[in-house]
Design a protein around this motif. Structure first.
Motif, PDB file in Angstrom:
ATOM      1  N   PRO A   1    -111.408 -11.803 -12.825  1.00 53.80           N
ATOM      2  CA  PRO A   1    -110.048 -11.238 -12.783  1.00 53.80           C
ATOM      3  C   PRO A   1    -109.977  -9.802 -12.227  1.00 53.80           C
ATOM      4  CG  PRO A   1    -110.363 -12.413 -14.834  1.00 53.80           C
ATOM      5  CD  PRO A   1    -111.708 -12.362 -14.151  1.00 53.80           C
ATOM      6  N   LEU A   2    -111.097  -9.089 -12.183  1.00 52.62           N
ATOM      7  CA  LEU A   2    -111.115  -7.735 -11.627  1.00 52.62           C
ATOM      8  C   LEU A   2    -111.373  -7.734 -10.121  1.00 52.62           C
ATOM      9  CD1 LEU A   2    -113.178  -5.952 -14.427  1.00 52.62           C
ATOM     10  CD2 LEU A   2    -110.692  -5.968 -14.126  1.00 52.62           C
ATOM     11  N   GLY A   3    -111.559  -8.926  -9.541  1.00 53.51           N
ATOM     12  CA  GLY A   3    -111.829  -9.022  -8.113  1.00 53.51           C
ATOM     13  C   GLY A   3    -113.281  -8.769  -7.749  1.00 53.51           C
ATOM     14  N   ILE A   4    -114.160  -8.760  -8.757  1.00 56.14           N
ATOM     15  CA  ILE A   4    -115.591  -8.526  -8.553  1.00 56.14           C
ATOM     16  C   ILE A   4    -116.310  -9.871  -8.600  1.00 56.14           C
ATOM     17  CG2 ILE A   4    -117.649  -7.471  -9.565  1.00 56.14           C
ATOM     18  CD1 ILE A   4    -115.784  -5.264 -10.657  1.00 56.14           C
ATOM     19  N   VAL A   5    -117.296 -10.048  -7.732  1.00 60.11           N
ATOM     20  CA  VAL A   5    -118.051 -11.304  -7.700  1.00 60.11           C
ATOM     21  C   VAL A   5    -118.709 -11.542  -9.059  1.00 60.11           C
ATOM     22  CG1 VAL A   5    -120.050 -12.483  -6.696  1.00 60.11           C
ATOM     23  CG2 VAL A   5    -118.436 -11.280  -5.212  1.00 60.11           C
ATOM     24  N   TRP A   6    -118.473 -12.732  -9.594  1.00 65.13           N
ATOM     25  CA  TRP A   6    -119.089 -13.147 -10.857  1.00 65.13           C
ATOM     26  C   TRP A   6    -120.591 -13.254 -10.630  1.00 65.13           C
ATOM     27  CZ3 TRP A   6    -121.145 -18.201 -12.143  1.00 65.13           C
ATOM     28  CH2 TRP A   6    -121.507 -18.308 -13.502  1.00 65.13           C
ATOM     29  N   HIS A   7    -121.381 -12.779 -11.595  1.00 68.81           N
ATOM     30  CA  HIS A   7    -122.835 -12.665 -11.431  1.00 68.81           C
ATOM     31  C   HIS A   7    -123.522 -13.978 -11.056  1.00 68.81           C
ATOM     32  CE1 HIS A   7    -122.551 -13.918 -15.647  1.00 68.81           C
ATOM     33  NE2 HIS A   7    -123.774 -14.399 -15.481  1.00 68.81           N
ATOM     34  N   GLY A   8    -123.048 -15.096 -11.552  1.00 70.71           N
ATOM     35  CA  GLY A   8    -123.668 -16.386 -11.257  1.00 70.71           C
ATOM     36  C   GLY A   8    -123.562 -16.794  -9.797  1.00 70.71           C
ATOM     37  N   ASN A   9    -122.600 -16.227  -9.078  1.00 75.17           N
ATOM     38  CA  ASN A   9    -122.438 -16.594  -7.671  1.00 75.17           C
ATOM     39  C   ASN A   9    -123.524 -16.018  -6.773  1.00 75.17           C
ATOM     40  OD1 ASN A   9    -120.241 -18.380  -7.628  1.00 75.17           O
ATOM     41  ND2 ASN A   9    -118.865 -16.672  -8.020  1.00 75.17           N
ATOM     42  N   TYR A  10    -124.260 -15.029  -7.243  1.00 80.44           N
ATOM     43  CA  TYR A  10    -125.330 -14.493  -6.411  1.00 80.44           C
ATOM     44  C   TYR A  10    -126.424 -15.532  -6.195  1.00 80.44           C
ATOM     45  CZ  TYR A  10    -123.035 -10.015  -6.651  1.00 80.44           C
ATOM     46  OH  TYR A  10    -122.114  -9.018  -6.523  1.00 80.44           O
ATOM     47  N   ILE A  11    -126.647 -16.400  -7.174  1.00 76.28           N
ATOM     48  CA  ILE A  11    -127.603 -17.498  -7.015  1.00 76.28           C
ATOM     49  C   ILE A  11    -127.096 -18.471  -5.945  1.00 76.28           C
ATOM     50  CG2 ILE A  11    -128.718 -19.460  -8.180  1.00 76.28           C
ATOM     51  CD1 ILE A  11    -129.859 -16.731  -9.024  1.00 76.28           C
ATOM     52  N   VAL A  12    -125.785 -18.678  -5.896  1.00 69.66           N
ATOM     53  CA  VAL A  12    -125.181 -19.507  -4.845  1.00 69.66           C
ATOM     54  C   VAL A  12    -125.382 -18.839  -3.489  1.00 69.66           C
ATOM     55  CG1 VAL A  12    -123.032 -20.530  -3.985  1.00 69.66           C
ATOM     56  CG2 VAL A  12    -123.498 -20.483  -6.452  1.00 69.66           C
ATOM     57  N   TYR A  13    -125.232 -17.537  -3.420  1.00 67.65           N
ATOM     58  CA  TYR A  13    -125.472 -16.815  -2.169  1.00 67.65           C
ATOM     59  C   TYR A  13    -126.929 -16.963  -1.725  1.00 67.65           C
ATOM     60  CZ  TYR A  13    -120.958 -14.497  -3.097  1.00 67.65           C
ATOM     61  OH  TYR A  13    -119.639 -14.221  -3.346  1.00 67.65           O
ATOM     62  N   PHE A  14    -127.850 -16.981  -2.691  1.00 74.68           N
ATOM     63  CA  PHE A  14    -129.250 -17.209  -2.339  1.00 74.68           C
ATOM     64  C   PHE A  14    -129.403 -18.585  -1.674  1.00 74.68           C
ATOM     65  CE2 PHE A  14    -131.154 -14.346  -5.937  1.00 74.68           C
ATOM     66  CZ  PHE A  14    -130.619 -13.228  -5.324  1.00 74.68           C
ATOM     67  N   GLU A  15    -128.685 -19.572  -2.204  1.00 72.45           N
ATOM     68  CA  GLU A  15    -128.737 -20.898  -1.593  1.00 72.45           C
ATOM     69  C   GLU A  15    -128.164 -20.866  -0.185  1.00 72.45           C
ATOM     70  OE1 GLU A  15    -127.743 -25.575  -2.423  1.00 72.45           O
ATOM     71  OE2 GLU A  15    -126.859 -24.083  -3.747  1.00 72.45           O
ATOM     72  N   ASP A  16    -127.083 -20.104   0.023  1.00 72.12           N
ATOM     73  CA  ASP A  16    -126.547 -19.939   1.375  1.00 72.12           C
ATOM     74  C   ASP A  16    -127.635 -19.387   2.296  1.00 72.12           C
ATOM     75  OD1 ASP A  16    -124.013 -20.795   0.551  1.00 72.12           O
ATOM     76  OD2 ASP A  16    -123.254 -18.752   0.288  1.00 72.12           O
ATOM     77  N   GLY A  17    -128.405 -18.435   1.798  1.00 73.25           N
ATOM     78  CA  GLY A  17    -129.499 -17.863   2.568  1.00 73.25           C
ATOM     79  C   GLY A  17    -130.576 -18.882   2.888  1.00 73.25           C
ATOM     80  N   ARG A  18    -130.939 -19.711   1.897  1.00 78.53           N
ATOM     81  CA  ARG A  18    -131.947 -20.759   2.131  1.00 78.53           C
ATOM     82  C   ARG A  18    -131.460 -21.764   3.161  1.00 78.53           C
ATOM     83  NH1 ARG A  18    -132.150 -20.656  -3.300  1.00 78.53           N
ATOM     84  NH2 ARG A  18    -131.177 -22.690  -3.584  1.00 78.53           N
ATOM     85  N   GLU A  19    -130.190 -22.145   3.057  1.00 81.61           N
ATOM     86  CA  GLU A  19    -129.625 -23.114   4.013  1.00 81.61           C
ATOM     87  C   GLU A  19    -129.663 -22.546   5.426  1.00 81.61           C
ATOM     88  OE1 GLU A  19    -127.463 -26.106   3.637  1.00 81.61           O
ATOM     89  OE2 GLU A  19    -127.774 -26.418   1.499  1.00 81.61           O
ATOM     90  N   ALA A  20    -129.271 -21.274   5.580  1.00 86.74           N
ATOM     91  CA  ALA A  20    -129.300 -20.635   6.900  1.00 86.74           C
ATOM     92  C   ALA A  20    -130.733 -20.550   7.415  1.00 86.74           C
ATOM     93  CB  ALA A  20    -128.660 -19.246   6.828  1.00 86.74           C
ATOM     94  N   PHE A  21    -131.668 -20.197   6.536  1.00 85.32           N
ATOM     95  CA  PHE A  21    -133.081 -20.129   6.909  1.00 85.32           C
ATOM     96  C   PHE A  21    -133.553 -21.492   7.409  1.00 85.32           C
ATOM     97  CE2 PHE A  21    -137.576 -20.528   6.325  1.00 85.32           C
ATOM     98  CZ  PHE A  21    -138.087 -19.297   6.698  1.00 85.32           C
ATOM     99  N   GLY A  22    -133.235 -22.534   6.674  1.00 86.23           N
ATOM    100  CA  GLY A  22    -133.659 -23.878   7.055  1.00 86.23           C
ATOM    101  C   GLY A  22    -133.106 -24.311   8.396  1.00 86.23           C
TER     102      GLY A  22
END
Length: 141
Positions: A23-44
């Motif tokens: 609600p404060l417009g800040i990325v929820w901490h759990g989404n950083y793990i999702v961002y890591f997956e975005d990174g793995r997908e791009a790497f692959g």
């Protein structure tokens, strides 16, 4: 990783979406793990080691460990960069390190994931699968 080893990495630009924030417009901490997956997908995609490539070879790679350290927040609408680096290991596993930088190029968070290889029967591969060893050889590892 020794200093004489080849560094294989990928960078991906992403924009924070509304549904990733609290609600404060800040990325929820759990989404950083999702961002890591975005990174793995791009790497692959960039380096020929995608989840589809792994699946075609008859394996899946579940995560057995993940870490994430937070330094600065990301906010809705900001763009950021995920740098994903493959960490070479002689063991039959995938290790990736991540660094996320905000649009001012300041380090937002860093982390690591470790994945193992399971065959179609769910058995743990104790040795590098042939397709993975071929990829490593091709990459000069």
């Amino acid at each position: 990783m020794q200093s004489n080893e080849k560094i294989i990495k990928c960078s991906e630009e992403v924009r924070v979406r509304f549904n990733e924030t609290d609600p404060l417009g800040i990325v929820w901490h759990g989404n950083y793990i999702v961002y890591f997956e975005d990174g793995r997908e791009a790497f692959g995609r960039e380096h020929g080691l995608s989840y589809l490539d792994i699946q075609k070879a008859g394996f899946v790679t579940p995560i057995v460990k993940s870490t994430c350290e937070h330094f600065l927040p990301l906010k809705y609408g900001e763009t950021f960069r995920i740098d994903t680096t493959f960490v070479h290991s002689v063991a039959a596993k995938l290790i990736f390190r991540y660094e996320i930088f905000n649009q001012d190029n300041k380090l937002v968070c860093s982390g690591e994931t470790i994945q193992v290889f399971l065959d179609n029967d769910g058995s743990l591969s104790l040795y590098n699968p042939e397709f993975f060893q071929t990829w490593k050889d091709k990459m000069g590892l």
